[in-house]
Motif scaffolding. Structure first.
Motif, PDB file in Angstrom:
ATOM      1  N   MET A  27      -9.711  12.192  33.928  1.00 21.25           N
ATOM      2  CA  MET A  27     -10.588  13.607  33.467  1.00 21.25           C
ATOM      3  C   MET A  27      -9.848  14.807  32.761  1.00 21.25           C
ATOM      4  O   MET A  27     -10.579  15.365  31.859  1.00 21.25           O
ATOM      5  N   ALA A  28      -8.727  15.068  33.246  1.00 32.43           N
ATOM      6  CA  ALA A  28      -8.024  16.001  32.363  1.00 32.43           C
ATOM      7  C   ALA A  28      -7.802  15.886  31.134  1.00 32.43           C
ATOM      8  O   ALA A  28      -8.118  16.390  30.038  1.00 32.43           O
ATOM      9  N   ALA A  29      -7.425  14.425  30.856  1.00 29.34           N
ATOM     10  CA  ALA A  29      -6.744  13.915  29.623  1.00 29.34           C
ATOM     11  C   ALA A  29      -8.121  13.775  28.650  1.00 29.34           C
ATOM     12  O   ALA A  29      -8.242  13.939  27.641  1.00 29.34           O
ATOM     13  N   VAL A  30      -9.314  13.560  29.587  1.00 29.02           N
ATOM     14  CA  VAL A  30     -10.710  13.405  28.704  1.00 29.02           C
ATOM     15  C   VAL A  30     -10.975  14.818  28.114  1.00 29.02           C
ATOM     16  O   VAL A  30     -11.334  14.977  27.174  1.00 29.02           O
ATOM     17  N   PHE A  31     -11.089  15.704  29.002  1.00 28.71           N
ATOM     18  CA  PHE A  31     -11.430  17.035  28.412  1.00 28.71           C
ATOM     19  C   PHE A  31     -10.548  17.832  27.529  1.00 28.71           C
ATOM     20  O   PHE A  31     -10.968  18.704  26.961  1.00 28.71           O
ATOM     21  N   GLU A  32      -9.394  17.417  27.793  1.00 29.53           N
ATOM     22  CA  GLU A  32      -8.370  17.995  26.748  1.00 29.53           C
ATOM     23  C   GLU A  32      -8.153  17.333  25.373  1.00 29.53           C
ATOM     24  O   GLU A  32      -7.279  17.532  24.689  1.00 29.53           O
ATOM     25  N   ARG A  33      -9.170  16.155  25.406  1.00 20.92           N
ATOM     26  CA  ARG A  33      -8.966  15.403  24.175  1.00 20.92           C
ATOM     27  C   ARG A  33      -7.649  14.634  24.043  1.00 20.92           C
ATOM     28  O   ARG A  33      -7.051  14.678  22.656  1.00 20.92           O
ATOM     29  N   ARG A  34      -6.971  14.411  24.964  1.00 20.27           N
ATOM     30  CA  ARG A  34      -5.642  13.601  24.856  1.00 20.27           C
ATOM     31  C   ARG A  34      -5.817  12.009  25.141  1.00 20.27           C
ATOM     32  O   ARG A  34      -6.873  11.756  25.387  1.00 20.27           O
ATOM     33  N   LEU A  40      -7.758   2.327  30.432  1.00 20.89           N
ATOM     34  CA  LEU A  40      -9.112   3.185  30.567  1.00 20.89           C
ATOM     35  C   LEU A  40      -9.566   3.436  29.451  1.00 20.89           C
ATOM     36  O   LEU A  40     -10.842   3.640  29.236  1.00 20.89           O
ATOM     37  N   GLY A  41      -8.697   3.401  28.158  1.00 21.14           N
ATOM     38  CA  GLY A  41      -9.380   3.852  26.820  1.00 21.14           C
ATOM     39  C   GLY A  41     -10.679   3.236  26.318  1.00 21.14           C
ATOM     40  O   GLY A  41     -11.581   3.110  25.914  1.00 21.14           O
ATOM     41  N   PRO A  42     -10.096   1.607  26.194  1.00 18.00           N
ATOM     42  CA  PRO A  42     -11.183   0.864  25.649  1.00 18.00           C
ATOM     43  C   PRO A  42     -12.438   0.724  26.703  1.00 18.00           C
ATOM     44  O   PRO A  42     -13.797   0.679  26.352  1.00 18.00           O
ATOM     45  N   LEU A  43     -12.117   0.893  28.100  1.00 16.41           N
ATOM     46  CA  LEU A  43     -13.055   0.796  28.967  1.00 16.41           C
ATOM     47  C   LEU A  43     -14.125   2.138  28.749  1.00 16.41           C
ATOM     48  O   LEU A  43     -15.395   2.087  28.918  1.00 16.41           O
ATOM     49  N   GLU A  44     -13.465   3.315  28.698  1.00 17.60           N
ATOM     50  CA  GLU A  44     -14.165   4.526  28.175  1.00 17.60           C
ATOM     51  C   GLU A  44     -15.056   4.502  27.003  1.00 17.60           C
ATOM     52  O   GLU A  44     -16.305   4.878  26.932  1.00 17.60           O
TER      53      GLU A  44
END
Length: 251
Positions: A27-34, A40-44
């Motif tokens: 979640m931290a990586a998603v919010f910081e756009r890292r 998990l990237g393709p699944l997201e």
């Protein structure tokens, strides 16, 4: 609550604790756009496409609510399915059987958890056997019975020749049968035979009953030898039994 329900609650709590760190990092990586994890990237991105979400744009509350409702419904259906209904059915059946066996004192020292473990395995095996498809066995057509040829007609029977009547011979008069001789009853000897003591076969009975049985045996034996002296078993003024009872009492 039974042991299986407690184990399920503890398992869910442990899984939630184990997933805290990896989910938090994601979640931290998603919010910081890292960059997210490779798996998990393709699944997201796939979830974004299904929900109609554009990561580069701000998401409205309506899309978030719809996506959350669909996700929760999907996960709930996948996680639950028909398992709770079946588990509740098994639990109710085993609880009812436990109460019946407990009332009949047939538990054999088992605790409820031991009884439930054995009972749930039996119920699940029976349900699986009941829902298993039954293979149809093809039935072969019955063979036609062979037709028997008609039996030949019987040959005509010749009429019997007439028999001449026999001339009856002179019949002798039948001799009358001899009447059986009456059995001769043993004559009374005049002296009465009494038992000297109570028979050992009746030693375990009550005193009065033992004396009566002993006198009866001697009375029956005296009939063949005439040792009753003309006395009847019981008669007015005293009989064989009365005198025999006095003798055995020592009077």
């Amino acid at each position: 609550m039974i042991l299986a329900e407690w184990l399920q609650i503890r398992l869910v709590l442990w899984l939630a604790l184990i997933a805290v760190r990896p989910l938090g990092l994601h979640m931290a990586a998603v919010f910081e756009r890292r960059l997210t994890l490779p798996l998990l990237g393709p699944l997201e991105r796939g979830f974004y496409r299904l929900a109609g979400v554009a990561p580069e744009k701000e998401q409205g509350w309506l899309n978030a609510a719809l996506f959350g409702a669909v996700a929760l419904a999907t996960l709930g259906a996948c996680a639950l399915g028909v398992t709770p209904a079946r588990a509740e059915n098994v639990t109710n059946q085993c609880a009812a059987r436990y109460q019946v066996d407990k009332a009949a004192n047939q538990l054999g020292g088992q605790s409820y958890f031991q009884y439930y473990s054995k009972c749930s395995a039996e119920v699940k095996a029976r349900n699986a056997a009941a829902t298993a498809p039954v293979a149809e066995v093809p039935v072969a057509p019955a063979a036609a019975a062979p037709v028997e040829a008609p039996a030949p007609a019987p040959a005509p029977v010749a009429a019997p020749a007439p028999i001449a009547p026999a001339i009856p011979a002179a019949q002798e008069p039948a001799k009358p049968a001899k009447a059986p001789k009456p059995a001769v009853a043993p004559a009374d000897s005049g002296s009465v035979v009494f038992p000297k003591a109570v028979a050992t076969a009746y030693a375990n009975r009550k005193a009065g009953d033992a004396r009566k049985k002993t006198c009866a045996d001697q009375y029956k034996a005296n009939k063949a030898t005439g040792g009753n002296g003309g006395l009847k078993w019981s008669e007015k003024g005293g009989g064989y039994y009365s005198e025999c009872d006095k003798k055995l009492k020592g009077e």
